[in-house]
Each structure stands twice: as structure tokens, then as C-alpha cells.
Scaffold this motif. Sequence first.
Motif, PDB file in Angstrom:
ATOM      1  N   VAL A  82      -7.549 -12.076  32.160  1.00 32.06           N
ATOM      2  CA  VAL A  82      -6.883 -10.871  31.669  1.00 32.06           C
ATOM      3  C   VAL A  82      -5.880 -11.824  30.947  1.00 32.06           C
ATOM      4  CG1 VAL A  82      -5.788  -8.709  31.411  1.00 32.06           C
ATOM      5  CG2 VAL A  82      -7.732  -9.217  33.203  1.00 32.06           C
ATOM      6  N   ILE A  89     -11.516 -11.382  39.004  1.00 30.40           N
ATOM      7  CA  ILE A  89     -10.681 -11.168  37.723  1.00 30.40           C
ATOM      8  C   ILE A  89      -9.519 -11.914  38.233  1.00 30.40           C
ATOM      9  CG2 ILE A  89      -9.365  -9.328  36.696  1.00 30.40           C
ATOM     10  CD1 ILE A  89     -11.426  -7.453  37.740  1.00 30.40           C
ATOM     11  N   VAL A 127      -8.546  -3.169  33.676  1.00 31.30           N
ATOM     12  CA  VAL A 127      -9.936  -3.888  33.692  1.00 31.30           C
ATOM     13  C   VAL A 127     -10.736  -3.330  34.744  1.00 31.30           C
ATOM     14  CG1 VAL A 127     -10.771  -6.258  33.925  1.00 31.30           C
ATOM     15  CG2 VAL A 127      -8.629  -5.827  32.554  1.00 31.30           C
ATOM     16  N   GLY A 136      -4.480  -5.112  35.775  1.00 32.81           N
ATOM     17  CA  GLY A 136      -5.594  -4.834  36.704  1.00 32.81           C
ATOM     18  C   GLY A 136      -6.591  -3.927  36.730  1.00 32.81           C
ATOM     19  N   LEU A 162     -13.620 -13.521  35.297  1.00 32.69           N
ATOM     20  CA  LEU A 162     -13.040 -12.907  34.068  1.00 32.69           C
ATOM     21  C   LEU A 162     -11.494 -13.225  34.288  1.00 32.69           C
ATOM     22  CD1 LEU A 162     -13.061 -10.573  31.822  1.00 32.69           C
ATOM     23  CD2 LEU A 162     -12.961  -8.994  33.506  1.00 32.69           C
ATOM     24  N   THR A 217     -17.922 -10.257  40.223  1.00 35.96           N
ATOM     25  CA  THR A 217     -16.895 -10.520  39.430  1.00 35.96           C
ATOM     26  C   THR A 217     -15.461 -10.853  39.824  1.00 35.96           C
ATOM     27  OG1 THR A 217     -18.056  -9.212  37.685  1.00 35.96           O
ATOM     28  CG2 THR A 217     -15.880 -10.082  37.159  1.00 35.96           C
ATOM     29  N   THR A 246     -19.721  -4.450  34.436  1.00 35.08           N
ATOM     30  CA  THR A 246     -20.037  -5.630  35.280  1.00 35.08           C
ATOM     31  C   THR A 246     -21.516  -5.202  35.988  1.00 35.08           C
ATOM     32  OG1 THR A 246     -19.549  -7.250  36.740  1.00 35.08           O
ATOM     33  CG2 THR A 246     -18.744  -5.201  37.409  1.00 35.08           C
TER      34      THR A 246
END
Length: 119
Positions: free
Chosen positions: A49, A70, A111, A108, A47, A68, A64
Amino acid sequence: MAVPRRPWVPDALNHGNTLRHRQCVHWIDGRVDRWLQRQRDGGSAILGVELTDESIRLADLPVTRKRTVIVLGHESTGIPPEGLELLDLAVEIPMLGTGHSLNVAVAGSLVLYKLAGLC
């Protein structure tokens, strides 16, 4: 979190760690895109951003259900093209006013909070 080796990073992590558990840091020597591909091959979602034509709004990001990774880009230049190519999903954080980006730590955190289902 994937971090290129820098001599000051461990000290900074120790000063900022308020968690009861040790942080999860993956030290990367070499190309980050290769590390991301290995994570994807191992079943992780990737994922990013970033503001792209396909980005979904943060409010629409689902919780999620699997491991995952990020990817957060540089505050000025964003995620490099070789990283963008490996994203399964891109999420944007809508902003009001004249600003074009948030501090990476703030982005961060927002998210992660949403992915964890805490909002």
C-alpha cells in the motif's frame, strides 16, 4: 501480519482483538525483506500500500485468489526501498484534501476489505 519483536505488541494485539479467531502474526527477527522473499518464493503475492509510479487505484484492485501478504509502510516514510523492490503490485488509496497518508490501521482495513471482495 509481520511484526518485528517488541515487548508491548502481544499485549496490544490482545486488547484490540475483536475476532472470534486468533490473529495471524508472523514474528520476524532480522530483516523483513528476507521474510518477504521467502513468502514470495512460497507462492504468496506481495501487495504494498504505497504511492508509486506503477500503483493502481484501490477501486481497481482485484479480489485476491491466492495467499497475499500486505505490506504497510510507516505513516510518514512509507515502505522502505528494500520492501518496494519485492512488491508484485502496489495499490494507492486516493485522498481528497491536503492529507498525504491515512492511519496504517485504516489503510490496511480498506485494502483487506477490497481484497476479500466485500465491496
